[in-house]
Design an enzyme around this catalytic site. Structure first.
Site, PDB file in Angstrom:
ATOM      1  N   GLU A 480       0.800  -1.226   0.000  1.00 56.43           N
ATOM      2  CA  GLU A 480       0.000   0.000   0.000  1.00 56.43           C
ATOM      3  C   GLU A 480       0.834   1.278   0.000  1.00 56.43           C
ATOM      4  O   GLU A 480       0.292   2.377   0.099  1.00 56.43           O
ATOM      5  CB  GLU A 480      -0.973  -0.025   1.185  1.00 56.43           C
ATOM      6  CG  GLU A 480      -2.014  -1.120   1.045  1.00 56.43           C
ATOM      7  CD  GLU A 480      -2.785  -1.417   2.319  1.00 56.43           C
ATOM      8  OE1 GLU A 480      -3.760  -2.170   2.250  1.00 56.43           O
ATOM      9  OE2 GLU A 480      -2.392  -0.908   3.401  1.00 56.43           O
ATOM     10  N   GLN A 593       4.892  -4.516   1.854  1.00 60.45           N
ATOM     11  CA  GLN A 593       4.883  -5.969   1.935  1.00 60.45           C
ATOM     12  C   GLN A 593       4.944  -6.504   0.505  1.00 60.45           C
ATOM     13  O   GLN A 593       4.649  -5.779  -0.439  1.00 60.45           O
ATOM     14  CB  GLN A 593       3.652  -6.477   2.678  1.00 60.45           C
ATOM     15  CG  GLN A 593       2.334  -6.024   2.095  1.00 60.45           C
ATOM     16  CD  GLN A 593       1.164  -6.299   3.032  1.00 60.45           C
ATOM     17  OE1 GLN A 593       1.302  -6.959   4.039  1.00 60.45           O
ATOM     18  NE2 GLN A 593       0.000  -5.788   2.679  1.00 60.45           N
TER      19      GLN A 593
END
Length: 759
Positions: A480, A593
């Site tokens: 994100e 991530q």
């Protein structure tokens, strides 16, 4: 008690109260009670009931912090026993994970010089989810005096008590009731008018019978209380039991006070010890189907059991209208919302240890399908668009605004752009079916979701005429840090998989139940014309790749960003922010991530080992792990590609996410996805368990030198399978005959006979 089943706290520090309230939370899937210390006013108490949501003046719909039934005060004469105002002579709190009981011991010197010792135990019943109880053993060490026990149900509770900007109350107090003895408080949420009743009763007996001498009842504003007075002798033990019962209007259409009162009377008549014993029996059965044993590494053993204990506590099979939130039933973090975490990180644990719970979690998605269809319609798409953040009805409830790492207001785009949730849910359905062969579920529920999510993707694809390909633009992937990107590989690849799997399953359904197939086509407004269109489009969905075809580009243009790599790590082994050299975060290749690594784990059979290794090595150097979801994925992939040293390091980071608070926010609630990631790291990683394209269980285990023996249990198509790995062999037993592969070779495990394969 066996220390390998316990999480223990030996020193008191009020600054750590919120963290340990999360760690010591007791839950049963129906409700969670944070592990607050009754004798401290410092912390953030929480009483969360699954499915009880409200918006009122909050930014979005959120889980309600309900009235607090835990309040239990002790007065010596008129002096309140308060750990934060006393001299702490002895302190210990122990979570017994084997039996699901929280024990606490306090020895406190009050300002008056009186010394009181209090031993407590508490459980939230797994046998009857509406019951909870506590036992208090009180010892006046150096005094005799008049003592008061104050039992309160507190209706002044608010949400966001630590955040004045969003302080919100989600219920009104409707009524209080004197149960003579016992008390009850009824509240009602503002939006959906859900009624909640908490009822409690305290009792104390010795060899002469009732200990209490005088009882007083009062309703004090939004609180209801009963006060008991009695006299205590120096050195004598006094045992007080507190019984609690919870019901909401979601549970029954009958009058709640009457239902709760009857339940409380039955509970008291059956007794504390009987319920505790039956509660422990349920835990014994749960552990029998899920326990992981690690010999030679106590930290890993306690850590993995903590994660399994809290994840197993967060769901149960009897309410298909609820799921596991990102912070489970352990705190207000993420507003009690359900994310993709559930299907990708948590669901596999239940699929392979408790399939009935897994089915219930998937039924939550089915029961919110109408909301998902409404989301798609509102956004100009077809089919079902599941919300990035979900509450009670499937409508999108992601907040529009939040704060960044520096505390500045920032627009949250995930609810607008993080579409991959659709495919994550579709994959969860397939993983459940593959492991259980539950045809009834796939026929009546799963296929409908697969088709409607595929219908959404078909409407979301954008045709690039110049390149003759279909794209998905302006999205956010799991990473994100990068918003509004085009052709995120995780999103595109799984959208393609979702559409392809829907086409496969509809053919299966046509063979299995043609009437249901026709009914679904009619209901969803689809036909062979649509299926042909899906097939044509999915074969042209663009997947970004490097020129050599092995290194996958996270999204179109990612490789053109500034390449800043991580070089420093903090005391927890987590990356330290590198110098961005004046660039903004989204202008760099640093990621929150690993989208690509995650994709290769979800659809592992679609990528060769060389591709996995190349992508693991590239993205590992650029991952900041600013999500607790991240380390577990690197642990599993590290084992796959041979980076065993880092895999063990990432495994420890994962299992200690909350116990060591290495993300710094354990006080907000459980990192539920990390608990699921912990199990996956153990079973899919070190246990080497996977399912190949022929739906054959594969076992390719590897264990660290420090582990003497490693044992785990899975459920494969109704059979309990136990795998034990030691320095020399892999041992597999199964309740039924099953075909397996071990280190790539085919074997047959005969029912209740041990297969032994040399490592």
């Amino acid at each position: 008690m066996d220390k390998l089943w316990n999480v223990e706290l030996k020193e008191y520090n009020s600054n750590q109260n919120r963290k340990y309230e999360t760690i010591f939370t007791l839950a049963n899937g129906y409700r969670g009670i944070r592990g607050a210390i009754e004798f401290s006013k410092v912390g953030e108490r929480g009483n969360f009931i699954a499915g009880v949501f409200d918006k009122n003046t909050a930014q979005v719909t959120e889980i309600v912090n309900c009235q607090d039934p835990l309040v239990f005060n002790i007065y010596v004469d008129n002096e309140l026993v308060d750990i934060d105002k006393a001299n702490v002579l002895d302190f210990n709190r122990t979570l017994d994970m084997k039996n699901g009981i929280l024990y606490s011991n306090y020895k406190l010197e009050l300002k008056s010089g009186r010394i009181v010792e209090i031993k407590t135990e508490r459980f939230v019943s797994r046998k009857n989810v509406h019951r909870w109880a506590a036992k208090y053993t009180i010892i006046p060490v150096n005094f005799k005096a008049k003592m008061f026990i104050e039992n309160i149900i507190d209706g002044t509770v608010v949400n966001s008590a630590q955040d004045p900007a969003w302080l919100t109350k989600h219920f009104e107090v409707v009524d209080a009731l004197d149960l003579k003895p016992g008390i009850a408080l009824k509240t009602r949420t503002y939006d959906n008018k859900i009624e909640i009743v908490e009822a409690t009763k305290v009792l104390s007996k010795d060899e002469h019978g009732n200990v209490f001498k005088i009882r007083k009842y009062a309703k004090l504003g939004e609180r209801v209380r009963e006060l008991y007075e009695f006299f205590v002798e120096e050195g004598k033990e006094y045992v007080v039991y507190k019984y609690g019962v919870t019901y909401t209007s979601r549970d029954t259409k009958e009058e709640l006070f009457a239902v709760a009162h009857k339940e409380l009377v039955d509970f008291v008549n059956e007794g504390y010890e009987k319920e505790k014993e039956e509660h422990s029996i349920v835990w014994t059965k749960l552990w029998d189907g899920m326990d992981i044993k690690i010999k030679g590494d106590d930290t890993a053993q306690v850590g993995i059991r903590f994660n399994m204990f809290q994840l197993a506590s967060s769901a149960y099979a009897d309410d298909p209208r609820v799921s596991v939130a990102a912070k489970a039933l352990h705190g207000e973090g993420y507003k009690g919302h359900v994310f993709w975490d559930t299907e990708i990180f948590m669901l596999p644990f239940f699929v392979y240890t408790n399939p009935e719970v897994a089915k219930s979690l998937l039924m939550y998605r089915y029961n919110t399908l109408d909301g998902a269809r409404r989301n798609a319609q509102l956004n100009g798409f077809k089919g079902a668009q599941f919300p990035w953040e979900s509450a009670d009805d499937g409508m999108e409830v992601t907040p529009k605004w939040g704060v960044d790492y520096d505390g500045n207001p920032v627009r949250i785009w995930t609810g607008d752009e993080e579409y991959h949730i659709n495919s994550d849910i579709a994959f969860g359905i397939w993983e459940y079916f593959r492991a259980t062969k539950d045809e009834e579920f796939l026929i009546n529920y799963g296929t409908e979701i697969l088709l409607d999510t595929a219908k959404f993707w078909n409407s979301r694809l954008e045709y690039n005429e110049k390149e003759d390909r279909y794209e998905i633009n302006r999205v956010i992937g799991p990473d994100e840090f990068h918003e509004h990107v085009n052709n995120n590989v995780y999103t595109n690849y799984l959208a393609k998989w979702n559409m392809k799997k829907a086409l496969e399953v509809k053919e299966w359904l046509k063979e299995k139940d043609f009437t249901k197939y026709e009914t679904l086509c009619n209901q969803l407004g689809i036909s062979d014309v649509d299926f042909k269109e899906w097939e044509d489009k999915l074969n042209k969905i663009y997947i970004p790749m490097a020129k050599d075809g092995k290194l996958i580009e996270q999204f179109e243009g990612y490789f053109d960003l500034v390449d800043i790599q991580i070089t420093e790590y903090d005391e927890n082994g987590m990356p330290v922010w590198p110098d961005l050299k004046g660039y903004k975060l989204h202008e760099t290749q640093l990621i929150k991530q690993p989208d690509v690594v995650m994709l290769m784990l979800v659809l592992g059979e679609e990528f060769d080992l060389e591709s996995k290794k190349i992508n693991y090595e590239y993205y590992e150097k650029r991952t900041m792990h600013k999500s607790s979801l991240s380390p577990s994925m690197y642990s599993i992939m590290g084992l796959t590609v041979g980076d065993t040293q880092n895999s063990y390091k990432y495994f420890l980071k994962t299992i200690l996410t909350d116990l060591e608070d290495n993300q710094g926010n354990a006080g907000h609630g459980l990192h539920a996805a990390s608990t699921g990631g912990s199990w996956q790291s153990a079973v899919f990683g070190f246990g080497g368990f996977s399912v190949d394209e022929n739906e054959v269980p594969n076992f390719n285990p590897w264990i660290p030198d420090v582990w003497e023996e490693f044992t785990y249990t899975i459920n494969w198509r109704g059979s309990k399978v136990v795998v034990t790995v030691d320095k020399n062999d892999v041992n597999i037993t199964s309740e039924k005959d099953i075909d397996v592969k071990v280190y790539g070779k085919d074997y047959r495990v005969e029912a209740n006979k041990k297969l032994v394969v040399s490592r």
